[in-house]
Enzyme design. Structure first.
Site, PDB file in Angstrom:
ATOM      1  N   GLY A 230       0.732  -1.133   0.210  1.00 16.81           N
ATOM      2  CA  GLY A 230       0.068   0.162   0.093  1.00 16.81           C
ATOM      3  C   GLY A 230       0.903   1.321   0.085  1.00 16.81           C
ATOM      4  O   GLY A 230       0.262   2.363  -0.243  1.00 16.81           O
ATOM      5  N   TYR A 308      -8.880   5.655 -13.002  1.00 16.47           N
ATOM      6  CA  TYR A 308      -9.044   6.274 -11.524  1.00 16.47           C
ATOM      7  C   TYR A 308      -8.571   7.709 -11.757  1.00 16.47           C
ATOM      8  O   TYR A 308      -8.519   8.354 -10.751  1.00 16.47           O
ATOM      9  CB  TYR A 308      -7.723   5.786 -10.999  1.00 16.47           C
ATOM     10  CG  TYR A 308      -7.737   4.236 -10.790  1.00 16.47           C
ATOM     11  CD1 TYR A 308      -8.521   3.289 -10.151  1.00 16.47           C
ATOM     12  CD2 TYR A 308      -6.460   3.524 -11.137  1.00 16.47           C
ATOM     13  CE1 TYR A 308      -8.663   1.940 -10.440  1.00 16.47           C
ATOM     14  CE2 TYR A 308      -6.254   2.300 -11.386  1.00 16.47           C
ATOM     15  CZ  TYR A 308      -7.267   1.636 -10.686  1.00 16.47           C
ATOM     16  OH  TYR A 308      -6.943  -0.057 -10.771  1.00 16.47           O
ATOM     17  N   CYS A 333     -11.536   4.739 -29.614  1.00 17.70           N
ATOM     18  CA  CYS A 333     -12.914   5.527 -29.679  1.00 17.70           C
ATOM     19  C   CYS A 333     -13.731   5.729 -28.411  1.00 17.70           C
ATOM     20  O   CYS A 333     -14.911   4.933 -28.326  1.00 17.70           O
ATOM     21  CB  CYS A 333     -13.715   4.839 -30.887  1.00 17.70           C
ATOM     22  SG  CYS A 333     -12.522   4.921 -32.463  1.00 17.70           S
TER      23      CYS A 333
END
Ligand code: LLP
Length: 409
Positions: A230, A308, A333
């Site tokens: 993390g 994100y 696209c």
């Protein structure tokens, strides 16, 4: 711009673009710095989170550094084994391990299963007992701590799917510990990724401290605690996530009386800034306001900005000494295929090379073949040499795996 001593244009000419480029020296340095940060932790296993970068050569570099592997599918376990990670240094995490994966993990003799639920633990116990084996296990705890990171990469809040609620942990631990087939020897926690502060991690570890004490009080032997991964990395100048040294000092302080083997599962902090995505400008298109710099990489190759809203530095390989404000987009696209809007960047023209930085983690591994674009190759640089460590998979090769049934003719 070079990767170590290799000029990036050489790689672009030889291998084509887009291409992921990793630095062996940087991977090794990060592995060493992370380990040194944990100098105050006497007994530990550092298991690289394979999901961050599962390339076999990358895994081999880290295995050579003594790293184990944190895996979340049998596919990752197989990669870790193929890269030379010893089975006993492999941790098998993952919220939905299938029956077949549990069997395969047991057959491979992996070091620790991180059990995500009572249901999974009972199933593993049954399978292991039938096979005449004992699975080494830890119970993953959901500590209900907000990691303060992007919602889609937070894993330790009560309503996230991961682990068992901390207030039920004692009871579930007791039930699973009594099963034959498993040796439940510890607990595990991972609250999220790209953490910019130590406070949420410390809160989670403090909660584990209480839990370890109460489990021991109930007579359970706790010998292993997995603290997950993390730790964030800087994606742009001025970002200052906690250093491995600060993280290590906090861990050493909180865990000083635990007397266990601590397991760590770093991913991004090892691989993130050890790689770039090298791309070529297809053309520059006039916009209403800013021009669109259309590059040959797209959201299928580097998904993080689309998924994100993530920021990746974008710079020219051979800057012309002038700037421009531009929208950096790929050819797919979808409007989501936008790496940056209104970004101040080096002045770029059609044919120029540029890189997205901090692309060594959660880059190539999250690629898809959307828009029938195939998969980007990967290169590992070592000093003045480099090797292609993953071939480009052309869209045609993917098409070759498909067929039209006879009854449609
Ligand atoms: N351990 C477990 C159980 C995990 O779920 C993860 C990441 C890690 C370790 C490694 O975390 P790290 O040290 O890399 O933060 N695709 C997202 C990141 C997803 C992370 C998922 N779990 C992104 O591109 O930001």
């Amino acid at each position: 711009m070079h990767a170590e001593d290799v000029p990036l244009p050489r790689i672009a000419d030889d291998v084509g673009t887009p291409v992921y480029v990793y630095s062996r020296a940087t991977l090794e340095r990060h592995a060493q710095v992370f380990r040194e940060g944990l100098a105050g932790v006497p007994d530990k296993l550092i298991a690289f989170a394979v999901k961050a970068n599962p390339n076999l050569a990358v895994l081999r570099v880290l295995a050579n550094q003594g790293y184990g592997a944190d895996c979340v599918s049998i596919g990752e376990v197989r990669r870790a084994l193929a890269a030379g990670v010893a089975p006993d240094k492999i941790v098998f995490s993952g919220v939905g391990k299938t029956h077949a994966e549990l069997i395969a993990g047991l057959e491979a003799g992996i070091g620790q299963f991180n059990i995500e639920s009572e249901e999974e633990g009972l199933e593993l116990a049954r399978i292991a007992a039938d096979m005449g084996l004992t699975a080494q296990c830890a119970l993953r705890i959901n500590p209900d701590v907000d990691a303060g990171t992007h919602d889609k990469i937070s894993t330790g809040k009560a309503d996230n799917k991961f682990g068992v609620p901390i207030d039920q942990a004692g009871q579930i631990f007791g039930k699973l510990a009594s099963q034959s087939g498993v040796n439940l020897r510890g607990v595990a926690v991972h609250i999220g990724s790209q953490l910019g502060e130590l406070t949420p991690l410390e809160r989670a570890f403090e909660k584990l401290d209480d839990l370890v004490n109460s489990l021991r009080g109930a007579g359970h032997a706790i010998t292993h605690v997995d603290l997950g991964g993390g730790l964030g990395v800087p994606y742009r100048a001025g970002e200052n996530p906690p250093s491995p040294a600060a993280y290590g000092a906090m861990v050493a302080r909180v865990t000083k009386d635990w007397g266990v083997t601590l397991i760590f599962e770093p991913g991004r902090v090892i691989a993130g800034n050890a790689g770039v995505l090298l791309t070529r400008v297809v053309r520059v298109k006039r916009g209403i306001k800013d021009p669109f710099v259309i590059v040959d990489a797209a959201m299928n190759d580097l998904a993080r900005p689309a998924l994100y809203g993530a920021y990746h530095d974008f710079v020219a390989v051979a800057p012309r000494g002038a700037d421009m404000t531009a929208n950096i987009v790929g050819p797919i696209c979808e409007t989501g295929d936008t790496f940056a809007m209104g970004r101040l960047t080096d002045r770029l023209e059609a044919g120029d090379l540029a890189v997205f930085r901090t692309a060594g983690a959660y880059g190539a591994t999250m690629a898809s073949s959307y828009n029938s674009r195939g998969f980007v190759p990967e290169v590992l640089v070592d000093g003045d040499k480099y090797a292609i460590v993953a071939d480009r998979i052309e869209a045609g090769a993917i098409m070759d795996a498909e067929r039209v049934p006879e009854w449609l003719t």
